[in-house]
Design an enzyme around this catalytic site. Structure first.
Site, mmCIF file in Angstrom:
data_model
loop_
_atom_site.group_PDB
_atom_site.id
_atom_site.type_symbol
_atom_site.label_atom_id
_atom_site.label_comp_id
_atom_site.label_asym_id
_atom_site.label_seq_id
_atom_site.Cartn_x
_atom_site.Cartn_y
_atom_site.Cartn_z
ATOM 1 N N CYS A 134 42.765 39.753 36.533
ATOM 2 C CA CYS A 134 41.916 40.130 37.673
ATOM 3 C C CYS A 134 40.770 41.022 37.214
ATOM 4 O O CYS A 134 40.965 42.202 36.909
ATOM 5 C CB CYS A 134 42.766 40.851 38.718
ATOM 6 S SG CYS A 134 41.767 41.512 40.065
ATOM 7 N N CYS A 137 40.045 44.038 39.493
ATOM 8 C CA CYS A 137 41.024 45.132 39.411
ATOM 9 C C CYS A 137 40.827 45.937 38.132
ATOM 10 O O CYS A 137 40.982 47.160 38.147
ATOM 11 C CB CYS A 137 42.452 44.587 39.387
ATOM 12 S SG CYS A 137 42.750 43.251 40.519
ATOM 13 N N ASP A 138 40.549 45.286 37.027
ATOM 14 C CA ASP A 138 40.672 45.951 35.731
ATOM 15 C C ASP A 138 39.371 46.061 34.930
ATOM 16 O O ASP A 138 39.368 46.685 33.867
ATOM 17 C CB ASP A 138 41.714 45.194 34.868
ATOM 18 C CG ASP A 138 43.085 45.194 35.531
ATOM 19 O OD1 ASP A 138 43.391 46.175 36.223
ATOM 20 O OD2 ASP A 138 43.840 44.221 35.363
#
Ligand code: NAP
Length: 313
Positions: A134, A137-138
Site C-alpha cells: 500500500c 499507507c507506507d
C-alpha cells in the site's frame, strides 16, 4: 428469537456501502458488516480522480467516510465485526461473526479482493519492514530512499508516480516489455524524471536482517540475475508489491459457484447461485474493477434484494 433482517451486507467498501444506501432508502432493515475498516481498497488510495463528481483532490478515505454517513442517515446499521462463517442453505440465511449469529432474508456479499503476493523468499518476513502492498499507507517511510515498485498495471504505475514524491528514485520492475496500465496513466510515468522502468524483470528474492537490504532480480529473457543492495548511508530501501488482486472468497468456497479465478459470476441482477444471495463489487466476475462499477453493482444488488424480499422470500 433473533432479529431477522431484510438484508445483511458483508463488506464495507464502495459496493457494500452503495448497496446499504439503496437498501436503506428502500426501507429494508439492513445490517452491514465490515471486518477491518470501511472503504476496502479505496480507503488506501490517496487520490480518486475518476469517480464522477468527486472534487479535485478527493481522497479514498474522504469519499468512503461520506458514503458510510449517507448509508447510516438512511437507517442502515453498520458493525465493525469480521464475518467468520455463512450458511446460505436455508430460507433464513445465517451470517456469523466472533460475536454471534445474525439472520437475514437476503444477503449481499461485497468482500472485494486483496493484494496478490509474489510468493518469493523473504517477502513475508520483511512485510512491514520494507515490503509493502500500500503506497498510500507506507510511502512516507521511504523519504529520500530508493523505491522499487513491482508490477505494470494501473495500480503499480499510478502508485509509482505517487511514490516518486517521496523516494530518491522509483524503479518500476515489470515482467514484460510493455506496461499493462492505461496509456493516460503510463504518460505520467514517462513524464516523471525520477521514475525508471526495468523491463522483462521479476523478483527472485528479498533479503535483509530486520529491514529490507537486498533485492534479487532476474531478467526473464536472458536469465541474468542482478542483486540490488541498500547503500551504507541508507541502510534500507522500499519494495512495493502492486501485482493485482485475488478475490476475497474464503467464506464462499463450497457455498456459492465461483469461476476458475475465484470470482463470483452474476448477471445484471447480481444474483449468485444461491437464492436470495447477491454479489457486488470487485468480488464479482467482470471486466472493470473501479469505484464506479462497484457502486453500480451495489445499487443493483440492493434493488434485486428488495425484489427478492418482497416477492420471493
Ligand atoms: P492488474 O491490472 O491485474 O495488473 C497487475 C500487474 O502485475 C500486471 O502488470 C501483471 O503483469 C503484474 N503481475 C501479476 N502477477 C505478477 C507476478 N507474480 N510477478 C510480477 N508481476 C506480476 O492489477 P492492478 O494494476 O492492481 O489493477 C486492478 C484493477 O483496478 C484493474 O482493472 C485496473 O484497471 C483497476 N485500476 C484502475 C485505476 C484507475 O483507473 N485509475 C487505478 C488502479 C487500478 P502482466 O501485465 O504481465 O500481466
Amino acid at each position: 428469537m433473533e432479529k431477522l433482517y431484510d438484508v445483511i451486507i458483508i463488506g464495507g467498501g464502495p459496493a457494500g456501502l452503495a448497496a446499504a444506501l439503496y437498501a436503506g432508502r428502500a426501507k429494508l432493515s439492513t445490517l452491514l458488516f465490515e471486518g477491518e475498516k470501511y472503504g476496502g481498497q479505496i480507503a488506501l488510495t490517496e487520490e480518486v480522480e475518476n469517480y464522477p463528481g468527486a472534487p479535485v483532490n478527493e481522497t479514498g478515505p474522504g469519499l468512503v467516510k461520506r458514503m458510510a454517513e449517507q448509508a447510516e442517515h438512511f437507517g442502515v446499521e453498520l458493525k465493525l465485526e469480521k464475518v467468520t462463517d455463512v450458511d446460505f442453505s436455508q430460507k433464513d440465511k445465517r451470517v456469523s461473526t466472533s460475536k454471534g449469529d445474525y439472520f437475514a432474508k437476503s444477503v449481499i456479499v461485497a468482500t472485494g479482493a486483496n493484494p496478490r503476493k509474489l510468493g518469493v523468499p523473504g517477502e513475508d518476513v520483511l512485510t512491514g519492514k520494507g515490503v509493502s502492498y500500500c503506497a498510500t499507507c507506507d510511502g512516507a517511510f521511504f523519504e529520500e530512499l530508493p523505491i522499487y515498485v513491482i508490477g505494470g498495471g494501473d495500480t503499480a504505475v499510478e502508485e509509482a508516480v505517487f511514490l516518486s514524491k517521496f523516494g530518491s528514485k522509483v524503479t518500476i520492475v515489470h515482467r514484460r516489455d510493455e506496461l499493462r496500465a492505461a496509456r493516460s496513466i503510463q504518460d505520467k510515468v514517462f513524464n516523471t524524471p525520477n521514475i525508471e522502468v526495468l523491463w522483462d524483470s521479476v523478483v527472485e528474492e528479498i533479503g535483509g536482517d530486520g529491514l529490507v537490504e537486498k533485492l534479487v532480480l532476474k531478467n526473464v529473457k536472458t536469465g541474468e540475475l542482478t542483486e540490488v543492495h541498500a547503500s551504507e548511508d541508507d541502510g534500507t530501501f522500499g519494495i512495493f508489491v502492486l501485482v493485482g488482486y485475488i478475490p476475497a472468497n474464503e467464506l464462499l468456497v463450497g457455498k456459492l459457484t465461483l469461476d476458475e479465478q475465484g470470482y463470483v459470476p452474476a448477471g445484471e441482477d447480481m444474483l449468485t447461485s444461491a437464492p436470495g444471495v447477491f454479489v457486488a463489487g470487485d468480488l464479482r466476475a467482470k471486466k472493470l474493477r473501479q469505484v464506479v462499477t462497484a457502486t453500480n453493482d451495489g445499487a443493483l444488488a440492493a434493488i434485486a434484494a428488495e425484489a427478492y424480499v418482497e416477492n420471493e422470500y
